[in-house]
Enzyme design. Structure first.
Site, short mmCIF file in Angstrom:
data_model
loop_
_atom_site.label_atom_id
_atom_site.label_comp_id
_atom_site.label_asym_id
_atom_site.label_seq_id
_atom_site.Cartn_x
_atom_site.Cartn_y
_atom_site.Cartn_z
CG ASN A 1 -1.70 1.26 1.39
OD1 ASN A 1 -1.74 2.09 0.47
ND2 ASN A 1 -2.33 1.43 2.54
CE LYS B 1 -0.06 3.26 4.77
NZ LYS B 1 0.09 3.32 6.22
CG HIS C 1 -5.72 2.05 5.29
ND1 HIS C 1 -5.24 2.98 6.18
CD2 HIS C 1 -4.73 1.15 5.11
CE1 HIS C 1 -4.00 2.64 6.52
NE2 HIS C 1 -3.67 1.53 5.88
CD GLU D 1 -2.70 5.56 6.78
OE1 GLU D 1 -2.69 5.54 5.53
OE2 GLU D 1 -1.79 5.05 7.47
CD GLU E 1 -3.34 -2.25 7.38
OE1 GLU E 1 -2.28 -2.53 6.80
OE2 GLU E 1 -3.93 -1.16 7.23
N GLY F 1 2.95 2.34 10.78
CA GLY F 1 3.94 3.41 10.61
C GLY F 1 4.72 3.74 11.87
CB SER G 1 5.51 -1.90 11.96
OG SER G 1 5.22 -0.53 12.24
P1 13P Z 1 3.27 0.44 7.63
O1 13P Z 1 3.74 -0.86 7.02
O2 13P Z 1 4.02 1.63 7.15
O3 13P Z 1 3.18 0.34 9.13
O4 13P Z 1 1.76 0.68 7.10
C1 13P Z 1 0.84 -0.35 7.23
C2 13P Z 1 -0.39 -0.01 6.46
O5 13P Z 1 -1.14 0.89 6.83
C3 13P Z 1 -0.66 -0.76 5.23
O6 13P Z 1 -1.93 -0.52 4.76
#
Ligand code: 13P
Length: 250
Positions: free
Chosen positions: A9, A11, A95, A97, A167, A173, A213
């Site tokens: 992903n 982003k 997601h 976010e 997640e 992150g 992560s």
């Molecule tokens: P990270 O791998 O940067 O922690 O992000 C995970 C994520 O949100 C994947 O959709």
């Protein structure tokens, strides 16, 4: 058996040129991967170019979100048919976010999931609890609630196309990944819920990814868990060497 799905992903990272460079490096390093599926989810602006690049190659294309209407006066939105048109076969919905920053709620996630399915896009539905919710002992109740709401009116046969991504928000992150035991426990709880909602056979066919992560250092242990069927990778999917190592989990 469930074929593992390793997804990047991206982003809000990568211009078109940067996206092309990354995918060319992935294609060069990938070799043949018949026992696992590889997916990249670039930003909308790069989908068309990347779709052309991965056509006929062992990398699938997905989008990071979709709107649920077919077309209309929805400024800034992208319809499922537009994603199909540029070669997408997957789309992420719900997601954290999107839920936290853009206000997507369970009802919208459910509408997006149905819109994806109606357009032959495989939805990857994200669920996960926050740190305060985990600390309060509510993690499983929150996640299972999201699973119930997000899958409302989805049939057992449609479930064959659905992927669930667990997640935990506090692991995204942060470098602070869930232990493989905690992740496995939640994945098992999700699969039990699918057995209750559908049946054992349907539940055992659904892929449940872990995200938060994921990196080369922890992928092998995560993938060794019986109910972890893949990874949804953010930061570590933005560089070819780290994503290739994750794809090549042992
Ligand atoms: P990270 O791998 O940067 O922690 O992000 C995970 C994520 O949100 C994947 O959709």
């Amino acid at each position: 058996m469930r074929s593992p799905l390793i997804a990047g992903n991206w982003k809000m990272y990568k211009t078109v040129g940067e996206a092309v460079e990354l995918v060319e490096a992935l294609l060069a390093g990938l070799g043949s991967t018949t026992d696992r599926e590889v997916l990249v989810c670039p930003p909308y602006t790069a989908l068309d170019r990347i779709g052309a690049l991965v056509a006929g190659q062992p990398i699938a294309l997905g989008a990071q979100d979709v709107f649920y209407e077919a077309e209309g006066a929805y400024t800034g939105a992208i319809a499922p048919r537009m994603l199909r048109d540029v070669g997408c076969t997957y789309v992420i919905v719900g997601h954290s976010e999107r839920r936290q920053i853009f206000g997507d709620d369970d009802a919208q996630v459910n509408r997006k999931l149905h819109a994806a399915l109606a357009n032959e896009l495989r939805p990857i539905m994200c669920v996960g609890e926050s740190k305060p919710q985990r600390d309060a002992g509510q993690a499983e109740a929150i996640v299972i609630g999201q699973v119930h709401a997000g899958l409302a009116n989805v049939t057992a046969s449609q479930m064959q196309s659905v992927v669930i991504a667990y997640e935990p928000i506090w692991a995204i992150g942060t470098g602070d990944t869930a232990t493989s035991a905690d992740a496995q426990a939640m994945h098992a709880a999700i699969r039990r819920t699918l057995t209750e909602l559908y049946d054992a056979e349907t539940a055992s066919g659904v892929r449940i990814q872990y995200g938060g992560s994921v990196k080369p250092e922890n992928i092998d242990e995560l993938m060794a868990q019986p109910d972890i069927d893949g990874a949804l990778v953010g930061g570590a999917s933005l560089k070819a060497d780290s994503f290739l190592r994750i794809v090549q989990f042992r």
